[in-house]
Design a protein around this motif. Structure first.
Motif, PDB file in Angstrom:
ATOM      1  N   LEU A 186      58.300  76.849  23.168  1.00 39.82           N
ATOM      2  CA  LEU A 186      59.705  77.247  23.144  1.00 39.82           C
ATOM      3  C   LEU A 186      60.084  77.907  24.472  1.00 39.82           C
ATOM      4  O   LEU A 186      61.176  77.696  25.005  1.00 39.82           O
ATOM      5  N   ALA A 187      59.154  78.707  25.013  1.00 40.89           N
ATOM      6  CA  ALA A 187      59.436  79.357  26.292  1.00 40.89           C
ATOM      7  C   ALA A 187      59.605  78.326  27.395  1.00 40.89           C
ATOM      8  O   ALA A 187      60.497  78.453  28.249  1.00 40.89           O
ATOM      9  N   ILE A 188      58.767  77.278  27.378  1.00 44.07           N
ATOM     10  CA  ILE A 188      58.908  76.224  28.390  1.00 44.07           C
ATOM     11  C   ILE A 188      60.237  75.508  28.225  1.00 44.07           C
ATOM     12  O   ILE A 188      60.924  75.196  29.211  1.00 44.07           O
ATOM     13  N   PHE A 189      60.630  75.266  26.956  1.00 46.53           N
ATOM     14  CA  PHE A 189      61.915  74.622  26.682  1.00 46.53           C
ATOM     15  C   PHE A 189      63.060  75.435  27.266  1.00 46.53           C
ATOM     16  O   PHE A 189      63.931  74.925  27.977  1.00 46.53           O
ATOM     17  N   LEU A 190      63.056  76.758  26.987  1.00 45.84           N
ATOM     18  CA  LEU A 190      64.144  77.611  27.465  1.00 45.84           C
ATOM     19  C   LEU A 190      64.133  77.722  28.984  1.00 45.84           C
ATOM     20  O   LEU A 190      65.200  77.731  29.625  1.00 45.84           O
ATOM     21  N   THR A 191      62.952  77.781  29.572  1.00 36.79           N
ATOM     22  CA  THR A 191      62.889  77.872  31.028  1.00 36.79           C
ATOM     23  C   THR A 191      63.449  76.609  31.660  1.00 36.79           C
ATOM     24  O   THR A 191      64.202  76.686  32.646  1.00 36.79           O
ATOM     25  N   THR A 192      63.107  75.447  31.113  1.00 36.03           N
ATOM     26  CA  THR A 192      63.688  74.207  31.632  1.00 36.03           C
ATOM     27  C   THR A 192      65.200  74.240  31.515  1.00 36.03           C
ATOM     28  O   THR A 192      65.920  73.802  32.425  1.00 36.03           O
ATOM     29  N   GLY A 193      65.683  74.782  30.384  1.00 39.77           N
ATOM     30  CA  GLY A 193      67.129  74.882  30.209  1.00 39.77           C
ATOM     31  C   GLY A 193      67.774  75.758  31.259  1.00 39.77           C
ATOM     32  O   GLY A 193      68.840  75.431  31.802  1.00 39.77           O
ATOM     33  N   ILE A 194      67.124  76.873  31.579  1.00 36.78           N
ATOM     34  CA  ILE A 194      67.689  77.775  32.587  1.00 36.78           C
ATOM     35  C   ILE A 194      67.710  77.092  33.943  1.00 36.78           C
ATOM     36  O   ILE A 194      68.686  77.197  34.707  1.00 36.78           O
ATOM     37  N   VAL A 195      66.658  76.336  34.257  1.00 31.36           N
ATOM     38  CA  VAL A 195      66.619  75.637  35.544  1.00 31.36           C
ATOM     39  C   VAL A 195      67.728  74.587  35.608  1.00 31.36           C
ATOM     40  O   VAL A 195      68.442  74.477  36.611  1.00 31.36           O
ATOM     41  N   ILE A 196      67.887  73.826  34.524  1.00 34.30           N
ATOM     42  CA  ILE A 196      68.951  72.812  34.490  1.00 34.30           C
ATOM     43  C   ILE A 196      70.313  73.466  34.648  1.00 34.30           C
ATOM     44  O   ILE A 196      71.185  72.970  35.363  1.00 34.30           O
TER      45      ILE A 196
END
Lengths: 132, 158
Positions: free
Chosen positions: A70-80
């Protein structure tokens, strides 16, 4: 300490990235529109999910866990989002496209720096918070 | 004729060790798709702010898609099969019902976005970009939830 050289090159990378961000805001040809500084919020936010998941789940024997994913998912979202925001600004003509390009370049450099920081300093086998 | 593709194999992808990193790659892909979907609709809302160009009620599709995403991914496959160690609130049947409702909402939002595109933009011959944005938002969130749910394997959870 995994090397002074790595630390110095990462900090140089960070400085260059922030330089691109500030150039995108402050150059006179771009009319001093400081809207891209909102990206600093995304830069600060991006390591937080991963750090929280590392802190909360201390599971060294399994390869992965739901919290880390989930943390990786959210981090990708922040980068996008950090890439999407300048593009939306430029399409709405709030900033110029040239400023958008500078800001996007700065994005790439800064996220590369943050990733480099985690790769170089992150994988401590006996990770403990006392050493900070 | 019936099995003529049986001998076909995709070329081997040995350059990347998929084993341990599969979940991380799936999470990155799902995150990229999900947030790209939301930024597409944010862009459309900025470029077409009036009610005539893009009816503000079309945002509900994306909201329901997002709720469905979190519902679908809240239950693990282990809970649905019944072999998770905890009982959970409602047990296995509850997990299955939750997943069922989640998928129904996801499919419903996706179908609604296609309907919006064709019913409110293509047929009345209006400028189609906001309709496409609603469609892409929901399509991207749909695929993101599929990737996040089925792209990860629970074997890596130890």
């Amino acid at each position: 300490m995994a090397g002074i050289k790595a630390l110095i090159s990462l900090s140089f990378g960070g400085a260059i990235g922030l330089m691109f961000l500030m150039l995108g805001c402050a150059l006179p040809v771009y009319n001093n529109k400081y809207w891209p500084l909102f990206l600093l919020f995304f830069y600060i936010l991006s390591p937080i999910p991963y750090c929280i998941s590392r802190r909360v789940v201390d599971d060294t024997d399994s390869a992965s866990n739901a919290c880390k994913e989930l943390a990786i998912f959210l981090t990708t979202g922040i980068v996008i989002s950090a890439f999407g925001l300048p593009i939306v600004f430029a399409r709405a003509q709030v900033i110029a496209w040239g400023a958008c390009a500078l800001v996007l370049t700065g994005n790439v450099v800064i996220f590369g720096t943050i990733l480099g920081f985690f790769l170089v300093f992150g994988s401590n086998d006996d990770f403990s918070w006392q050493q900070w | 004729m019936a099995g003529f593709l049986d001998g076909f194999r995709w070329p081997e992808c040995e350059w990347f060790d998929w084993g341990e990193k599969r979940n991380a790659v799936a999470s990155v892909a799902a995150g990229a798709l999900f947030f790209t979907g939301w930024w597409v609709i944010i862009d459309a809302a900025v470029m077409y702010p009036s009610q005539e160009m893009m009816n503000h009620s079309f945002h509900t599709c994306g909201v329901f898609s997002t709720i469905a995403f979190f519902m679908i991914n809240a239950v693990s496959n282990g809970q649905v099969r019944g072999d998770a160690y905890g009982e959970g609130c409602f047990g296995r049947t509850g997990a299955r019902l939750w997943l069922f409702i989640g998928f129904m909402m996801m499919f419903g939002s996706f179908i609604a976005s296609v309907w919006i595109l064709f019913g409110a933009y293509v047929v009345p011959k209006k400028e189609v970009a906001p309709g496409l944005a609603v469609f892409f938002q929901n399509a991207l969130i749909f695929f993101s939830s599929l990737v996040y749910k089925f792209g990860r394997t629970e074997d890596l959870w130890g």
